[in-house]
Scaffold this active site. Structure first.
Site, PDB file in Angstrom:
ATOM      1  N   ASN A  43       3.425  -0.653   5.226  1.00  0.00           N
ATOM      2  CA  ASN A  43       3.529  -0.841   3.782  1.00  0.00           C
ATOM      3  C   ASN A  43       4.613  -1.868   3.571  1.00  0.00           C
ATOM      4  OD1 ASN A  43       3.985  -0.771   1.070  1.00  0.00           O
ATOM      5  ND2 ASN A  43       4.744   1.329   1.026  1.00  0.00           N
ATOM      6  N   GLY A  44       4.233  -3.028   3.025  1.00  0.00           N
ATOM      7  CA  GLY A  44       5.224  -4.061   2.793  1.00  0.00           C
ATOM      8  C   GLY A  44       4.727  -5.387   3.290  1.00  0.00           C
TER       9      GLY A  44
ATOM     10  N   GLU B 104      15.777 -12.264 -21.521  1.00  0.00           N
ATOM     11  CA  GLU B 104      16.113 -10.978 -20.915  1.00  0.00           C
ATOM     12  C   GLU B 104      17.374 -10.330 -21.456  1.00  0.00           C
ATOM     13  OE1 GLU B 104      17.587 -10.133 -17.150  1.00  0.00           O
ATOM     14  OE2 GLU B 104      18.084 -12.189 -16.625  1.00  0.00           O
TER      15      GLU B 104
ATOM     16  N   GLN C  51      24.008 -14.458 -13.214  1.00  0.00           N
ATOM     17  CA  GLN C  51      25.279 -13.868 -13.556  1.00  0.00           C
ATOM     18  C   GLN C  51      25.697 -14.439 -14.898  1.00  0.00           C
ATOM     19  OE1 GLN C  51      27.798 -13.933 -10.214  1.00  0.00           O
ATOM     20  NE2 GLN C  51      29.241 -12.499 -11.050  1.00  0.00           N
TER      21      GLN C  51
ATOM     22  N   PHE D 214      -3.572  -2.153  -0.696  1.00  0.00           N
ATOM     23  CA  PHE D 214      -3.666  -2.874  -1.968  1.00  0.00           C
ATOM     24  C   PHE D 214      -3.556  -4.345  -1.586  1.00  0.00           C
ATOM     25  CE2 PHE D 214      -2.457  -2.659  -6.676  1.00  0.00           C
ATOM     26  CZ  PHE D 214      -2.882  -3.955  -6.915  1.00  0.00           C
TER      27      PHE D 214
ATOM     28  N   GLN E 140      11.852 -17.191 -12.379  1.00  0.00           N
ATOM     29  CA  GLN E 140      11.965 -18.254 -13.359  1.00  0.00           C
ATOM     30  C   GLN E 140      12.023 -19.583 -12.643  1.00  0.00           C
ATOM     31  OE1 GLN E 140      15.841 -16.652 -14.908  1.00  0.00           O
ATOM     32  NE2 GLN E 140      16.357 -18.820 -14.987  1.00  0.00           N
TER      33      GLN E 140
ATOM     34  N   ARG F 172      -1.877   3.696  -5.401  1.00  0.00           N
ATOM     35  CA  ARG F 172      -1.154   2.661  -4.669  1.00  0.00           C
ATOM     36  C   ARG F 172      -2.098   1.624  -4.086  1.00  0.00           C
ATOM     37  NH1 ARG F 172       4.167   3.211  -3.015  1.00  0.00           N
ATOM     38  NH2 ARG F 172       5.174   4.994  -3.981  1.00  0.00           N
TER      39      ARG F 172
ATOM     40  N   CYS G  79      19.382 -29.722 -29.163  1.00  0.00           N
ATOM     41  CA  CYS G  79      19.850 -29.844 -27.775  1.00  0.00           C
ATOM     42  C   CYS G  79      19.718 -31.289 -27.322  1.00  0.00           C
ATOM     43  CB  CYS G  79      19.006 -28.943 -26.874  1.00  0.00           C
ATOM     44  SG  CYS G  79      19.077 -29.390 -25.129  1.00  0.00           S
TER      45      CYS G  79
ATOM     46  N   LYS H  97      15.168 -21.080 -10.798  1.00  0.00           N
ATOM     47  CA  LYS H  97      15.726 -20.437  -9.609  1.00  0.00           C
ATOM     48  C   LYS H  97      14.904 -19.228  -9.205  1.00  0.00           C
ATOM     49  CE  LYS H  97      19.104 -18.318 -12.659  1.00  0.00           C
ATOM     50  NZ  LYS H  97      20.428 -17.802 -12.868  1.00  0.00           N
TER      51      LYS H  97
ATOM     52  N   CYS I  18       0.761  -1.213   0.000  1.00  0.00           N
ATOM     53  CA  CYS I  18       0.000   0.000   0.000  1.00  0.00           C
ATOM     54  C   CYS I  18       0.806   1.285   0.000  1.00  0.00           C
ATOM     55  CB  CYS I  18      -0.761   0.004   1.287  1.00  0.00           C
ATOM     56  SG  CYS I  18       0.328  -0.610   2.564  1.00  0.00           S
TER      57      CYS I  18
END
Lengths: 482, 1484
Positions: free
Chosen positions: B242-243, B894, B946, B222, B937, B49, B1105, B940, B19
């Site tokens: 909030n959180g 990505e 990386q 929210f 994903q 929000r 593959c 993981k 929120c």
């Protein structure tokens, strides 16, 4: 970027050198040499350790190939030998006689990807040999004797594999064979240029060191009654092989100069063991030899004939080269040694003169649509031709030849005579007689050595299970253990 | 409240909320209507929000907490003829509209506490102000007035009210409607399920002329659910949040355990029921805890810091007394950890605090008449610029408070100063704490190695395979890190397996997605801690030296030496109860576990402070109970018995070997663990020379292994967003798949386990099988097969035969060959959950030609996101070409995409926006039909990635705006998504730049994903993808591959059910991916609710593959997943046709199934889970599985949509200003002419500039209008994401201030932010930008005359920026561009920074302690030899002065030579000064 990761690209496949043709055909020594000192480990380093080990999957005994290649790469000779033996009681033999190009090496990702397979077979062979030379022996120190005893009928690959596993499980193993040396076909069927007889002898030492008792020159049913085995032992394993050869039903098969493959090969080995000269029947000096059949046995006949001094050897096969059932390597060796191949020829008759073979009549074959979406082989009319021959060797394959006493003890067989084992309600490799297990060619029909090894190995596990509580045997069948 | 038994997968316990919040206060205590009015106006400005429900009007809830309401309340009482005393309290009470006795019960307790009820009045709720959904669930509302008891002072009065309320709540626990909003003499709360702008309209009271106050806390919610619940609106009694509290399950259990030891002389806590609520909202539980601490005697400044402490452990700059304060309290309270922005108001203080990560924004402003506002956004109040004397923001772990008694504003340092003086903490700790030193060499304590045969026996007994030994243990000891793997997990989940699998395999790790962010445990290590204490917990209300007697370990993984040191301590020599896990077979597992619980309880009652649980001593007659079962059962039992806080659970076990296994033990309550078999196995490996790590002795191997495990543990904690092991311990953050209810109830109570599975009998049987192997000495160690296929080992769904048949089929193109493949897959031993679900027809079979054509089905197929970087360009393009030719969609992944592919058949129609934001430019975004936000994903979830430098070649570098050869890091979270309203913001940003694109959000299946998805729909997504745990190419730690996420069947079914229950299903299209292989998979996915299907591995295999699982090594021999030129050129054999064959086969396969099922179009099957029935399993455990929750339609109604019915999810925000700008600039853009426009702007105008950038990029690309910019002159406080995706040709000049996300994804143009010229404050002292500005920027310029928030320039790869100060984590993950900070920076500067460089002005000489030393160097800029830099810097400051008019910049220029020595140049270690200078010259 690590060099190691790209070794499969940067370093080509390099099997050990073979003995030059000119020299090898003069004798019966193995044609494949050993790796130079570090070559085995460098070659092993080409393995990329696939997530799906296709080699292991294609291997009938499912050797932990990537794992021992790694050990070889790291120079861990004894550990590699131990791991090889974990799945394969006879690695030095399979390393020599397996058609790797159709099994592990053929499936190798590097072979498929056009890099050249890892030299799996040569590594397996040379590492086991070297381990033996350096004194490695299976570690039996933790084996606890169970007191149970098993009789193994037949000292061929199935029987030897079975005996090895029984000993590891602490079960006494007495192996009976009608021949005077162990190995069965390994010794008497496979020519020494593929498998040196000293290798089998070493294996015999190893097995005896593990406590296996061999009773050679003893035929069950002749020298000892099968009933006696049932009485004396807690279980029996039958691994008597496939010695009934397939008859091509060719007119003229009775002619002089016409051989069946196995007696031909055995006769030659027999006299080599005794260091006897070539008997007249085997003397092919200056003769034109035709070998019928395109399998591994045919190749053995081809190459034996060359060594027996044949003026020419022609190998006739009814389909094309791609369809040949045997190992490419053996075809190649045959060719190297001077064998001519005739493909798409069907032998139809053996023609003789004076009761002696003179020629083989062959007809050309072709592939045609069978109307059901497949193809079939058909003889081309009017294409008959004679092929001159002084000697004809028929190598059309073998059928299982279980001992006659099987029937008497309720050991069921299928219509082609093969022993039935592992069917419903049975442990794997258990026959319809609960104390009797069977495997190898007498259960499968003629097949690869390595499959016989698999059968012997697994039959021994089943026997060990049988000896434990029955309910545990059932559990273990249902659920594996990670 | 008892958790309702559910027959579906939906469970309200999974709901989340988040929120906007704020606080308006008058520091001197002058109450005024202005304060109240400002609060309500500010609340109204936060509506973006919040969430709006399916009816389009009802809000998710909002509320206010009003301080010192007495005069107004007195007036209200008077009007109601209620005679209130001089001192009185009032409270709002929610009641069952159907009537109840609740008021009488409450009254009774009020009287029992010595108070009296003055009277009651009923409140009217104005129906039209809150929307039909909300009104239909509106409780009856009464207000109670309570007079003070005789002789009570204020404090006593407040405590009596607290007790009365708590006791009434306990008594009325069964009355679901009864709820006391507040009951206090100092504050009163009002809350409603209304849109924030309408709250005041709901209650007439709130428009009463007498309403004045000196402080008001407000909150807008929210929520991820939509079923209206008035009670869940915030603020609660003291605070608004909030959180999300990630550690909530652990916190609740520990508070429960603590009930036995918490005693306060001030208040009796023994009869007030549970100290905190065990279910429901996490924020409410935190509110409960704060209440208890205040009632018990802590003041708010202490209590808040104890509950939500900053990251004190890793801060070397922290004052020792202060650190001691935190350490002392940490001994008695684990942190309530999570993204948390908190505002609160009690009797004496109003305050705002942030958690240690500072992931929620909190901006404050102070006026010259001492009014303060703190809120989620800047720009919420209407005060003229000349009166605002200060602006700032709260940083991570900071707190700001108004002390009403002193009339003072307390900043962070003031609060610290008060706290650290409360007691001689440092001295107490020095005397009380024992640190166990691992370096004390005591030969008698060295490890004794086991003989080989005994070791091998135990390895077999505890299921340690050769594979695990080599793949896991050895790697940990060699590399001090977890092993890495590729290609996800294609083995059955443990419950489906035919093998004996480790018990731990049935536990799936939780991970943060959308509603809370994961942490980067490497780059943000400073917030993490594994510090573990041993010793009884003390009474937090008793401030004394004896409460500091503890033993501290730096991690919960013990060496043998440490274990023995602990057990040899005087207090434990006699005070240890030993639980031997090896039980006689005849006793049975369940009975044994119950006995262990009894033994532990008796031992602790008799005074033992240590429960030592061991499986070290098995013999032939016993079976070992699994340590996890025992730890879970004992921990739960001791917690229930109120004994857990008096003892520690020390576990000596063979079962724990990898990080996940340790995490399980700790997550279910273990204090510390000694993994004896892991050490023994490592010892053997080391002795035999198998561990390659240079020269090392045995002790080092153990230490290296521990380091590896510690890293793994931090990763597991961090992906749940948890910072400390104290917060993780007992938090049970797992989902169980494959344990029977009896096991869960005894050992893991409260952990989600939704399909049943193995009971005690099956578990015992597994152990019996292992024991049989173990005691058979002739049996070698099992080969394994869990990670890689091993013949005879675990089944692999992509085993060699499956791969071979599939590749054969796509090459021949023959359906018959495909059938052989499909046959292999469809008739495999049941492995996936769906293998036990059989589809049934709607009617009789129909002829195949009546079924919709292949083309109609192909449209539903996407390829899963696989980045260029993971795949070779050839494979990536072949995939795109194939999908485009088929009419499906390929996903860019990505890594950006080559612009040369735009507009061709090689273009990916789905463009992914992931946390690394590589190559995300406006042109990238407009060349897409779908924009997919990858939250997680499958391989993981909750982790970053990386790309090692050696994989970054020229092409990859160009597309990712990076340098070849330099590694690239994807952060674990999207740094603009820390909670659900942030996601809504990103969706808004993307829709602004590309209004025609559909927005997709990719989630990973896990318990609770349904409620997350509901939130995502409310946030505006058009598509949602639910990935199974099994997906994923690229590199990933093995434990993540194996243990995180759940099968998509569970996630898909839960999402379908939850969305239907909330009436949201019709607004979104659902997709699933994860191991889909054949038409049958598609049919089942459709029935479970998916209308679209993603395929990752299948098409890769089609391209060649071979599932080698070496993708992470760049040596893929098939040329699919490598950048190696030779492999790509000579060995890649894939063609688009192969992929097309594959998809056509699958589509045709689907048709065949449809014909057999009697279905003409696939759409008819979507959501028809009623057509699935559960087949009998083929193992004992499979037969115990209950999949009915997956296919149940209970309680979902028949009229609710079960598939998507809207083309797109309608946008809520009209974006009026953006539309106006777009229209105004249309002519100039079309003609490519420069133009200038002026607008006023407010915080509700979000993503301004994005739409214009999209317009420009569509015509001219990213930089086509560079030379002829459209200039937007804005005045006011800009909403979030100002200048997002800024294209070349957009120049924004803002006079005022901006919120979070300025210039995110900027690729060109310029953004200038300056304070109003009349502002009295110095720009370098004031905040002007929010958090995460320039996130993922690839170019452009930003000049801001003021300080920026946290994470400025995060993942910047090309933008140039000048600011006057920054918060923590500045320039994190930066790979390019230049940042000049003309003022102080926070901590962790340059973490993960591999490119670009920065200048930092360090007047206080503190920067050396602030920057992250791992990857960057700092260099003084001397006038000699560094002229390039000097001139460059001076040029930047001059530009800054010119653009912003900053007085500070002018001052710096004036004394540039003198100040030069105070500047640092920050550069990546990998970059040379000369090379950078070269670049400067070229750029100049």
């Amino acid at each position: 970027m690590s060099h190691k990761l790209f070794r499969f690209m940067d370093l080509p496949r390099q099997p050990p050198r073979t003995v030059p043709v000119a020299i090898r055909v003069l004798g019966y020594g193995e044609i494949s040499g050993d790796f130079a000192s570090t070559d085995a480990s460098t070659q092993a380093g080409r393995c990329i350790d696939c997530g799906n080990p296709y080699c292991e999957n294609a291997c009938p005994v499912h050797n932990y190939i990537p794992n021992w290649l790694k050990l070889v790469e790291e120079g861990r000779l004894f550990e590699a030998a131990t791991l090889m033996h974990e799945t394969n009681p006879l690695p030095e033999i399979c390393g020599r006689v397996c058609p790797q190009d159709r099994l592990c090496e053929g499936a190798c990702t590097l072979e498929q990807g056009d890099f050249g397979a890892v030299t799996i077979g040569s590594i397996e062979r040379s590492i086991t040999d070297e381990a033996f030379r350096q004194g490695w022996r299976p570690d039996m120190s933790h084996v606890v004797e169970s007191g149970q005893r098993v009789a193994v009928v037949g000292a061929g690959p199935a029987g030897l594999a079975c005996a090895d596993r029984l000993r590891r499980a602490g079960i006494a193993a007495d192996v009976f064979d009608r021949q005077r040396e162990i190995g069965g076909l390994l010794t008497f069927g496979i020519p020494p240029f593929k498998l040196d007889k000293g290798v089998v002898r070493t294996r015999r030492d190893v097995l005896e060191g593990m406590g296996v008792q061999f009773h050679l020159g003893v035929e069950i049913g002749r020298d000892i009654a099968f009933e006696q085995l049932l009485a004396d032992y807690d279980a029996v394993f039958i691994g008597t092989g496939a010695y009934t050869f397939v008859n091509g039903q060719l007119p003229g098969a009775e002619l002089d100069g016409v051989h069946y493959a196995l007696p031909f090969l055995i006769a030659n080995v027999d006299r080599l063991i005794d260091e006897q000269p070539v008997p007249a029947a085997l003397d092919l000096n200056g003769k034109h030899v035709v070998v019928l059949g395109g399998g591994d046995t045919g190749m053995d006949c081809n190459r034996t004939a060359i060594r027996l001094g044949a003026a020419s050897v022609t190998c006739v096969y009814r389909r094309d080269e791609m369809s040949m059932p045997g190992s490419r390597r053996e075809v190649g060796s045959s060719r190297d040694e001077g064998v001519q191949f005739l493909f798409n020829r069907q032998p139809t008759a053996l023609i003789g003169e004076d009761n002696k073979v003179r020629a083989v009549q062959v007809v050309t074959t072709e592939l045609v649509d069978d109307g059901k979406g497949g193809v079939q082989l058909r003889n081309v009319e009017g294409s008959e031709k004679e092929l001159l021959a002084d000697v004809v060797i028929q190598a059309f394959g073998f059928r299982a030849s279980p001992p006659a006493w099987c029937d008497a003890y309720g050991i069921e067989r299928d219509r082609s005579g093969r022993i039935l084992a592992g069917h419903d309600g049975r442990l794997p490799f258990q026959t319809s007689h609960p104390k009797v297990f069977a495997g190898g060619d007498n259960m499968r029909g003629a097949d690869l050595v390595v499959r016989a090894v698999y059968d012997g190995r697994e039959a021994a596990s089943s026997i060990a299970l049988l000896f434990q509580q029955p309910h545990f045997a059932e559990d273990a069948l249902q659920i594996g253990v990670v | 409240m008892a958790q309702s038994v559910t027959t579906t997968l939906y469970d309200p316990a999974f709901e989340h909320d988040s929120c906007g919040f704020g606080l308006v206060a008058q520091i001197d205590g002058h109450a005024s209507a202005w304060v109240v009015d400002t609060a309500f106006e500010a609340l109204a400005k936060l509506s973006h929000r919040g969430g709006v429900n399916a009816d389009g009007i009802s809000g998710d809830g909002c509320g206010v907490l009003i301080h010192t309401p007495a005069p107004w309340l007195r007036a209200l009482a008077k009007e109601a003829d209620i005679p209130v005393a001089e001192r009185f309290a009032a409270g709002l009470v929610f009641l069952d509209p159907a009537g109840s006795n609740a008021t009488a019960v409450l009254e009774q307790y009020i009287v029992e506490e010595g108070l009296s009820v003055a009277g009651w009045r009923e409140l009217t709720v104005n129906a039209d102000a809150c929307g039909p959904m909300a009104f239909s669930s509106c409780p009856r509302m009464h207000q109670v007035f309570v007079n003070v008891g005789d002789g009570m002072d204020d404090e006593k009065f407040e405590r009596a009210l607290f007790r009365a309320r708590r006791r009434a709540e306990t008594a009325l626990a069964e009355d679901a409607q009864f709820y006391v909003v507040t009951l206090s003499a100092h504050v009163i709360g009002y809350k409603a399920m209304a849109a924030p702008g309408r709250l005041r309209d709901v209650f007439d009271d709130l428009r009463h002329p007498a309403l004045v106050s000196d402080a008001v806390v407000f909150h807008q919610r929210f929520s991820t659910n939509t079923s209206p619940q008035w009670r869940l609106a915030q603020p609660f009694r003291l605070l608004a949040h909030n959180g999300e509290i990630n550690t909530i399950r652990g916190n609740r259990r520990w508070m429960q355990a603590r009930e036995a030891i918490l005693h306060s002389p001030l208040v009796d806590l023994s009869d007030i029921g549970p100290l905190v609520r065990q279910t429901g909202s996490d924020s409410e539980s935190l509110d409960n805890a704060l209440e208890v601490l205040l009632a018990g005697g802590l003041d708010m400044l202490t209590a808040m810091r104890v509950l939500v402490p900053p990251a004190y452990a890793a801060r070397e700059d922290m004052d020792e007394d202060l650190a001691a304060f935190y350490e002392y309290y940490a001994l008695h309270m684990e942190p309530w950890d999570g993204p948390a922005g908190l505002v609160m108001c009690g009797s004496h203080y109003a305050a705002c605090a942030l958690d240690r990560n500072g992931l929620r924004p909190a901006r404050w402003a102070l006026s010259d008449d001492n009014h303060l506002i703190v809120a989620s956004e800047a720009g919420l109040w209407d005060v003229s610029a000349s009166k605002v004397v200060g602006k700032g923001r709260l940083g991570p772990g900071q707190m700001l408070a108004v002390d009403f008694r002193a009339g003072k504003l307390l900043f962070d340092a003031d609060i610290d100063a008060i706290n650290r003086k409360r007691a001689p903490f440092q001295q107490w700790l020095r005397e009380g704490i024992t640190y166990l030193e691992s370096d004390l060499i005591d030969p008698s304590l060295a490890a004794e190695p086991l003989p080989a045969n005994e070791l091998h026996r135990w390895q077999k007994l505890y299921g340690l395979s050769r594979e695990e030994r080599e793949t896991v243990l050895k790697v940990l000891a060699e590399t001090e890190a977890e092993p890495t793997g590729s290609m996800g997990d294609d083995t059955p989940v443990a419950a489906m397996s035919r093998q004996v699998r480790p018990l731990f395999d049935r536990f799936r790790e939780g991970f943060a997605q959308v509603t809370n962010p994961p942490i980067d445990p490497l780059r943000e290590l400073l917030v993490m801690s594994l510090m573990t204490q041993i010793g009884a917990e003390g009474n937090i209300f008793e401030l004394s030296a004896k409460n500091a007697k503890q033993i501290l370990l730096n991690s919960p993984i013990c060496s043998q030496r440490k274990l023995r040191q602990i057990l040899a301590l005087p207090q434990y020599v006699k005070g240890t109860v030993q639980v031997d896990l090896c039980y006689p077979v005849s006793e049975g597992l369940e009975a044994a576990l119950r006995r262990f619980c009894r033994e532990a309880e008796e031992g602790v009652r008799a005074g033992a402070g240590m429960v030592f649980i061991t499986d070290r001593y098995p013999n032939k007659k016993t079976l070992p109970a699994h340590a996890l079962l025992a730890v879970g059962a004992i921990h739960a039992h001791l917690t229930e018995s109120g004994l857990r806080c008096q003892c520690n659970l020390l576990v000596e076990t063979a079962t724990a070997r990898d990080a996940h296994q340790f995490a399980c033990l700790i997550g279910f309550g273990a204090t510390a663990i000694y993994p004896w078999l892991a050490y023994q196995s490592l010892f053997e490996l080391g002795r035999d020379g198998h561990i390659h790590r240079g020269d090392s002795n045995q002790r080092e191997i153990g230490r290296s292994y521990r380091r590896g495990i510690r890293k793994g543990l931090l990763k597991i904690l961090s992906k749940m967003g948890i910072s400390t092991v104290a917060g993780y311990r007992g938090a049970q953050l797992f989902e169980i798949i494959g344990l029977a209810p009896e096991v869960v109830a005894l050992c893991f109570p409260g952990t989600p386990s939704r399909v049943g599975g193995a009971g005690f009998a099956e578990l015992q049987n597994d152990q019996r099988l292992l024991a049989a192997e173990a005691w058979n000495e002739a049996k070698p160690l099992h080969a394994g097969g869990l990670y890689k296929f091993v013949y005879g080992g675990e089944y692999h769904m992509y085993n060699p035969d499956v791969i071979d048949t599939l590749q054969h089929a796509v090459r021949t193109g023959e359906m018959a060959d495909y059938r052989r493949y499909a046959q292999q897959v469809d008739s495999r031993p049941p492995s996936a959950l769906r293998d036990l679900l059989l589809p049934h027809g709607i009617g009789e079979p129909i002829p195949l030609d009546e079924v919709e054509p292949v083309e109609a089905i192909l449209k539903r197929f996407d390829s899963a996101g696989m980045s260029l970087g993971a795949l070779s360009p050839e494979a990536h393009e072949a995939l795109a070409t194939a999908m485009n030719r088929l009419g499906g969609r390929s996903n860019s992944g990505e890594g950006g995409e080559d612009p040369a592919r735009y507009g061709t058949e090689r273009m990916s129609k789905i463009k992914q926006v992931a946390s690394g934001r590589f190559g995300v430019t406006p042109t990238y975004l407009i060349n897409a039909e779908v924009l997919q936000i990858k939250i997680a994903q499958g391989a993981k979830p909750g982790e970053g990635g990386q790309l090692p430098g050696h994989k970054v070649d020229e092409t990859i570098a160009r597309l990712r705006f990076a340098k070849p050869g330099i590694g690239l890091i994807s952060p674990p979270p999207h740094h603009d998504i820390y909670s659900i309203e942030d996601l809504a913001q990103l969706i808004h940003d993307l829709k602004e730049v590309n209004p025609t694109a559909l927005i997709s959000v990719k989630l990973v299946s896990h318990a609770g994903v349904g409620t997350v998805a509901a939130g995502v729909v409310k946030a505006g997504a058009d598509l949602i993808t639910i990935s199974g745990h099994d997906g994923g190419t690229g590199a990933s730690p093995l434990t993540s591959i194996k243990y995180a996420g759940t099968p998509w069947e569970l996630g898909m079914a839960e999402v379908q059910q939850t969305l239907r229950r909330n009436g949201l299903r019709g607004r979104v299209r659902l997709q699933t991916d994860g191991g889909l292989k054949t038409g049958l998979d598609v049919i089942k996915a459709a029935m479970l609710g998916a209308e679209s299907y993603g395929f990752g591995t299948g098409p890769m295999v089609a391209l060649g593959c071979k599932y080698l699982r070496i993708c992470h090594l760049n040596n893929c021999a098939t040329g699919v997943a490598t950048q190696n030129e030779r492999l790509r050129k000579d060995h890649f054999i894939g063609l688009p046709q192969m992929v097309m064959n594959y998809f056509r086969f699958v589509a045709e396969d689907v048709r065949l199934h449809m014909a057999a099922l009697g279905v003409r179009s696939l759409g008819e099957l979507v959501g028809r889970s009623d057509l699935l029935t559960q087949a009998e399993g083929s193992t004992a455990v499979q037969r115990q599985l209950d999949l009915s929750p997956l296919i149940s339609n209970d309680g979902l109604g028949v009229d609710v949509d079960s598939a998507c019915v809207m083309a797109r999810n309608p946008m809520r925000d009209p974006a009026a200003l953006a539309s106006r700008i777009s229209a105004d600039a249309d002519e100039a853009v079309t003609s490519g002419q420069s133009a200038t426009f002026n607008y006023a702007i407010a915080n509700t105008d979000r993503a301004i500039g994005a739409r214009l950038s999209g317009d420009i990029a569509r015509l001219y690309g990213d930089h086509g209008m560079d030379a002829t910019p459209i200039i937007l002159k804005l005045d006011g406080a800009a909403g979030q994401s100002l200048g997002a995706w800024n294209a070349g040709g957009v120049q924004i000049e803002l006079t005022g201030e901006a919120n979070d996300g300025v210039g995110k994804g900027m690729t060109g143009g310029r953004i200038i932010v300056r304070p109003p010229p009349e502002s009295p404050f110095a720009s370098q002292d004031a905040s002007i930008l929010g958090n995460t500005c320039l996130y993922g920027a690839t170019g452009g310029e930003l000049f801001a005359a003021g300080r920026a928030g946290e994470r400025f320039g995060v993942r910047n790869s090309g933008a140039l920026a000048v600011i006057e100060g920054a918060g923590d984590h500045c320039c994190e993950y930066m790979t390019g561009g230049v940042v000049a900070v003309l003022g102080a920076c926070g901590l962790n500067f340059g973490a993960g920074m591999t490119g670009g460089f920065a200048y930092v002005l360090d007047l206080q000489r503190t920067f050396v302690d602030c920057y992250n030393h791992e990857l960057v160097d700092i260099v003084r800029i001397s006038p000699e030899g560094m002229e390039n830099y000097m001139q460059h810097l001076r040029g930047l400051i001059a530009q800054h002065a010119e653009h912003t008019g900053s007085a500070w910049a002018k001052h710096l220029l004036g004394d540039f030579r003198g100040l030069l020595q105070r500047f640092w140049l920050v550069k990546p270690k990998a970059a040379s000064l000369a090379a950078l200078a070269d670049e400067l010259r070229r750029a100049a």
